[in-house]
Design a protein around this motif. Structure first.
Motif, mmCIF file in Angstrom:
data_model
loop_
_atom_site.group_PDB
_atom_site.id
_atom_site.type_symbol
_atom_site.label_atom_id
_atom_site.label_comp_id
_atom_site.label_asym_id
_atom_site.label_seq_id
_atom_site.Cartn_x
_atom_site.Cartn_y
_atom_site.Cartn_z
ATOM 1 N N ASN A 326 0.868 -1.191 0.000
ATOM 2 C CA ASN A 326 0.000 0.000 0.000
ATOM 3 C C ASN A 326 0.900 1.235 0.000
ATOM 4 O O ASN A 326 1.223 1.789 1.056
ATOM 5 C CB ASN A 326 -0.920 -0.018 1.224
ATOM 6 C CG ASN A 326 -1.852 -1.208 1.213
ATOM 7 O OD1 ASN A 326 -2.451 -1.510 0.193
ATOM 8 N ND2 ASN A 326 -1.972 -1.892 2.351
ATOM 9 N N ILE A 327 1.312 1.626 -1.195
ATOM 10 C CA ILE A 327 2.285 2.709 -1.337
ATOM 11 C C ILE A 327 1.596 4.066 -1.150
ATOM 12 O O ILE A 327 0.544 4.346 -1.735
ATOM 13 C CB ILE A 327 2.969 2.642 -2.715
ATOM 14 C CG1 ILE A 327 3.709 1.310 -2.880
ATOM 15 C CG2 ILE A 327 3.930 3.814 -2.903
ATOM 16 C CD1 ILE A 327 4.830 1.092 -1.894
ATOM 17 N N ALA A 328 2.231 4.892 -0.336
ATOM 18 C CA ALA A 328 1.752 6.263 -0.132
ATOM 19 C C ALA A 328 2.932 7.122 0.293
ATOM 20 O O ALA A 328 3.967 6.598 0.736
ATOM 21 C CB ALA A 328 0.651 6.297 0.925
ATOM 22 N N ASP A 365 7.886 7.342 -1.006
ATOM 23 C CA ASP A 365 6.760 6.472 -1.358
ATOM 24 C C ASP A 365 7.013 5.087 -0.780
ATOM 25 O O ASP A 365 7.843 4.321 -1.308
ATOM 26 C CB ASP A 365 6.620 6.364 -2.886
ATOM 27 C CG ASP A 365 6.257 7.700 -3.510
ATOM 28 O OD1 ASP A 365 5.747 8.563 -2.782
ATOM 29 O OD2 ASP A 365 6.492 7.865 -4.725
ATOM 30 N N VAL A 366 6.307 4.732 0.328
ATOM 31 C CA VAL A 366 6.520 3.448 0.991
ATOM 32 C C VAL A 366 5.191 2.913 1.512
ATOM 33 O O VAL A 366 4.183 3.610 1.531
ATOM 34 C CB VAL A 366 7.516 3.580 2.165
ATOM 35 C CG1 VAL A 366 8.890 3.973 1.681
ATOM 36 C CG2 VAL A 366 7.003 4.582 3.205
ATOM 37 N N ARG A 473 18.711 1.099 2.682
ATOM 38 C CA ARG A 473 18.643 2.051 1.566
ATOM 39 C C ARG A 473 17.383 1.737 0.755
ATOM 40 O O ARG A 473 17.206 0.618 0.283
ATOM 41 C CB ARG A 473 19.866 1.912 0.667
ATOM 42 C CG ARG A 473 19.932 2.951 -0.449
ATOM 43 C CD ARG A 473 20.916 2.555 -1.523
ATOM 44 N NE ARG A 473 20.393 1.429 -2.317
ATOM 45 C CZ ARG A 473 21.091 0.779 -3.234
ATOM 46 N NH1 ARG A 473 22.344 1.095 -3.454
ATOM 47 N NH2 ARG A 473 20.545 -0.226 -3.903
ATOM 48 N N ILE A 474 16.516 2.757 0.621
ATOM 49 C CA ILE A 474 15.247 2.572 -0.091
ATOM 50 C C ILE A 474 15.036 3.757 -1.043
ATOM 51 O O ILE A 474 15.309 4.909 -0.672
ATOM 52 C CB ILE A 474 14.065 2.466 0.904
ATOM 53 C CG1 ILE A 474 14.213 1.198 1.742
ATOM 54 C CG2 ILE A 474 12.706 2.481 0.183
ATOM 55 C CD1 ILE A 474 13.153 1.026 2.806
ATOM 56 N N PRO A 475 14.560 3.511 -2.268
ATOM 57 C CA PRO A 475 14.300 4.618 -3.209
ATOM 58 C C PRO A 475 13.246 5.582 -2.658
ATOM 59 O O PRO A 475 12.272 5.166 -2.028
ATOM 60 C CB PRO A 475 13.788 3.917 -4.465
ATOM 61 C CG PRO A 475 14.272 2.515 -4.363
ATOM 62 C CD PRO A 475 14.309 2.212 -2.900
ATOM 63 N N LEU A 476 13.458 6.863 -2.915
ATOM 64 C CA LEU A 476 12.475 7.865 -2.500
ATOM 65 C C LEU A 476 11.165 7.691 -3.255
ATOM 66 O O LEU A 476 10.090 7.919 -2.701
ATOM 67 C CB LEU A 476 13.040 9.268 -2.738
ATOM 68 C CG LEU A 476 14.234 9.671 -1.873
ATOM 69 C CD1 LEU A 476 14.844 10.967 -2.378
ATOM 70 C CD2 LEU A 476 13.828 9.802 -0.412
ATOM 71 N N THR A 477 11.259 7.316 -4.530
ATOM 72 C CA THR A 477 10.067 7.063 -5.336
ATOM 73 C C THR A 477 10.011 5.572 -5.650
ATOM 74 O O THR A 477 10.949 5.009 -6.195
ATOM 75 C CB THR A 477 10.132 7.854 -6.651
ATOM 76 O OG1 THR A 477 10.297 9.250 -6.347
ATOM 77 C CG2 THR A 477 8.865 7.653 -7.478
#
Length: 480
Positions: A326-328, A365-366, A473-477
Motif C-alpha cells: 500500500n504505497i503512499a 513512497d513506501v 537504503r530505499i528509493p524515494l520514489t
C-alpha cells in the motif's frame, strides 16, 4: 525432490539439424558459385582463343593476297580461293572479300558475288579500324581484316569479312557442364556425409551433457556435471552446477525451515504442558505458585502467538512478492520518531539510551505499516542484544534518489562467521539469549523481505564485542 516446472516450447528445431543445414549451405554455396563462374570463364577463353586463331590465320591469308595482288587480278587465283574455302570450313564459317567499291568479289558460300556491302564494320576497316565482335544470341563471331595493295603506299584495297560459328565450342562447354554437374552431385554427396559426421562430432559433448542432466532429473543430484569439451559446454555446466547447488540449498533450507518451525512451535507447547502437569500434580498448592505458573503459561502462549504471527507475515509476503504494497507518501522522520517513542519503555527497562539523528526531512513512497515493522525489528533487536547502559543511534539521511536509515548499537556484536546467516529464518547466533529476549528468529528475515519489496537494500556491519550497524537504503520514489 525438486519442484521443477516444465516449459513447453513450440516449434523447436534440433540444434544438430540446424548445424547440418548451415554447414551444408556454407559448403555448397562455393560449389554452386564456382560451376557457372568456371564454365563462363572456360567458354570465354575458348571463344577468345578461337577468334585470335581466326585472326592470325586470316592475316596470313591477307598477306598472301597482298603479295599476289589478289584484289586486282582477273581471273582470281584458284589456289587462294581454295585456301580461303579451306579456312572457312576449318572455322565452320564464311569468308567474304569486298573491294574498294564495296562490291563483293569473293564469297566462300558463292551467294553474294557482285553484291554491295557497305556495313559499318567494312567502312571502319577501310579507314584502318579493324573489328572483332561476338554475338552470343546467334552464336557466331565476326571479324574484319584489311587486304592491302601491292604498291609502295600500302593502301587498303579490300576488306576480308570472316564469320565463324561457335556452335562446336558451346557444345564442348555443354559437355563439360554436364560432367561438372555430375561432379557437383558427387561433391555435394560427399559434403553431406562429411557435414553429418562433423555435426555428430560437434554435438557429442552436448549429448553427453544431456545424458548427465537426465540422470540429475531422475534424482541423482549429488553428481557434479562436467563437460569441458568446449568453452560453451564448460560455461553451461558451470551455470547448471550453480543452479543445482542453489536448488539443493533451497531444498535443505526448506527442510531446515520445517524442522525449525516444528521445533519452535513445539517448545512453547512443551513448556505449557510441563507447567500444567506440574500444577495438576500439586495438592493444595499456594495461590502465589498458581499465579506464577499461570503467568509463565501466558508468556509461552504469547511467544507461540508471536511465532505464528511472524510465520503468517512471511507467508503473505512470499505470496505477494511486492505486489500487495500500500504505497503512499510518508514522512520518514515522523515514522522513526513514532517507532522510537513506542520502543523507549523497552529500552528504559534495559537501561539503553535511544538517540535519533535526522540529517534532513525525508518524504518517500513506501508502505507505512510494513516499513514500520521492518525498522521496528532493527531497533528492537539493537535494544535486546545490547549491553547494560549501552546506546542505540538511529540516523536518517537522503540524497536525490534514496533515503538511508542507519541503526547502530553498542551491543554484543555478531561474529564474522555468522553474519551471512543472520537473515535466514529461525537462525540465531546465541540461541539461549534469543529465547531469553523472546525472539522468534524471524525478525530479520521479515525485515529483509520488506526492504526488498520496496526495491531497497540492507547492509550489515558488525564486530564481536563492539556493536552492530544495519544500513537500510530505499528509493524515494517506489519503482514497481
Amino acid at each position: 525432490m525438486f519442484p521443477f516446472k516444465l516449459l513447453k516450447i513450440k516449434h523447436t528445431i534440433s540444434l544438430r539439424l540446424t548445424l547440418i543445414i548451415v554447414l551444408f549451405l556454407v559448403g555448397s554455396v562455393p560449389v554452386f558459385i564456382q560451376n557457372p563462374v568456371m564454365l563462363g570463364s572456360y567458354k570465354q577463353n575458348l571463344i577468345e582463343s578461337r577468334m585470335q586463331d581466326i585472326q592470325n590465320q586470316c592475316w596470313i591469308l591477307s598477306n598472301k593476297m597482298t603479295r599476289s595482288g589478289y584484289m586486282t587480278m582477273e581471273p582470281k587465283d584458284p589456289l587462294l580461293d581454295n585456301e580461303m574455302s579451306v579456312k572457312a570450313d576449318m572455322f565452320n564459317g564464311r569468308i567474304v572479300v569486298v573491294n574498294r567499291s564495296f562490291r563483293i568479289i569473293s564469297d566462300t558460300f558463292s551467294l553474294s558475288l557482285g553484291k554491295i556491302n557497305v556495313s559499318e564494320e567494312v567502312v571502319k576497316c577501310f579507314s584502318g579500324e579493324n573489328s572483332s565482335k561476338y554475338n552470343p544470341e546467334k552464336r557466331y563471331s565476326a571479324l574484319t581484316i584489311p587486304v592491302y595493295s601491292n604498291s609502295q603506299d600500302k593502301e587498303i584495297d579490300g576488306v576480308m569479312i570472316i564469320t565463324a560459328s561457335t556452335e562446336d565450342i558451346l557444345n564442348r562447354v555443354s559437355e563439360v557442364s554436364e560432367k561438372g554437374s555430375l561432379l557437383n552431385i558427387m561433391i555435394l554427396s560427399i559434403l553431406g556425409i562429411v557435414v553429418y559426421l562433423v555435426a555428430k562430432l560437434i554435438m557429442k559433448p552436448f549429448k553427453k551433457l544431456q545424458h548427465i542432466l537426465n540422470r540429475a532429473a531422475e534424482g541423482n543430484m549429488e553428481e557434479t556435471i562436467s563437460s569441458h569439451a568446449y568453452k560453451e559446454t564448460m560455461e553451461i555446466t558451470d551455470s547448471i552446477n550453480l543452479a543445482l547447488k542453489k536448488l539443493k540449498a533451497v531444498d535443505q533450507s526448506r527442510e531446515e525451515f520445517v524442522s525449525n518451525v516444528s521445533h519452535e512451535l513445539k517448545t512453547p507447547i512443551t513448556s505449557i504442558r510441563v507447567l500444567a502437569d506440574s500444577l495438576i500434580g500439586m495438592e493444595d498448592a499456594p495461590v502465589e505458585l498458581y499465579r506464577e505458573f499461570m503467568s509463565d503459561i501466558s508468556v509461552e502462549i504469547e511467544r507461540e502467538s508471536k511465532i505464528i504471527d511472524d510465520l503468517l507475515a512471511l507467508v503473505r509476503m512470499d505470496k505477494t512478492s511486492g505486489g500487495n504494497l500500500n504505497i503512499a507518501q510518508v514522512n520518514i522522520n515522523g515514522l522513526l520518531e513514532l517507532i522510537l517513542k513506542r520502543l523507549r519503555p523497552i529500552a528504559g527497562k534495559r537501561n539503553v539510551e535511544l538517540i535519533f539523528e535526522s540529517i534532513r526531512e525525508v518524504t518517500a513512497d513506501v508502505d507505512e505499516m510494513k516499513l514500520s515493522l521492518a525498522l521496528s525489528n532493527l531497533v528492537e533487536n539493537a535494544i535486546k542484544y545490547n549491553v547494560e547502559g549501552g546506546w542505540v543511534r538511529v540516523t536518517l539521511d537522503a540524497d536525490h534518489k534514496f533515503f538511508y536509515v542507519k541503526v547502530a548499537d553498542s551491543g554484543i556484536g555478531i561474529p564474522e562467521e555468522f553474519q551471512e546467516h543472520v537473515f535466514e529464518r529461525f537462525y540465531r547466533v546465541d540461541k539461549a539469549r534469543s529465547r531469553e529476549t523472546g525472539g522468534t528468529g524471524l525478525g530479520l528475515s521479515i525485515t529483509k523481505k520488506i526492504i526488498l519489496m520496496h526495491q531497497g537494500a540492507l547492509k550489515l556491519q558488525s564486530k564481536e564485542g563492539e556493536g552492530t550497524t544495519f544500513t537500510v537504503r530505499i528509493p524515494l520514489t517506489y519503482i514497481s
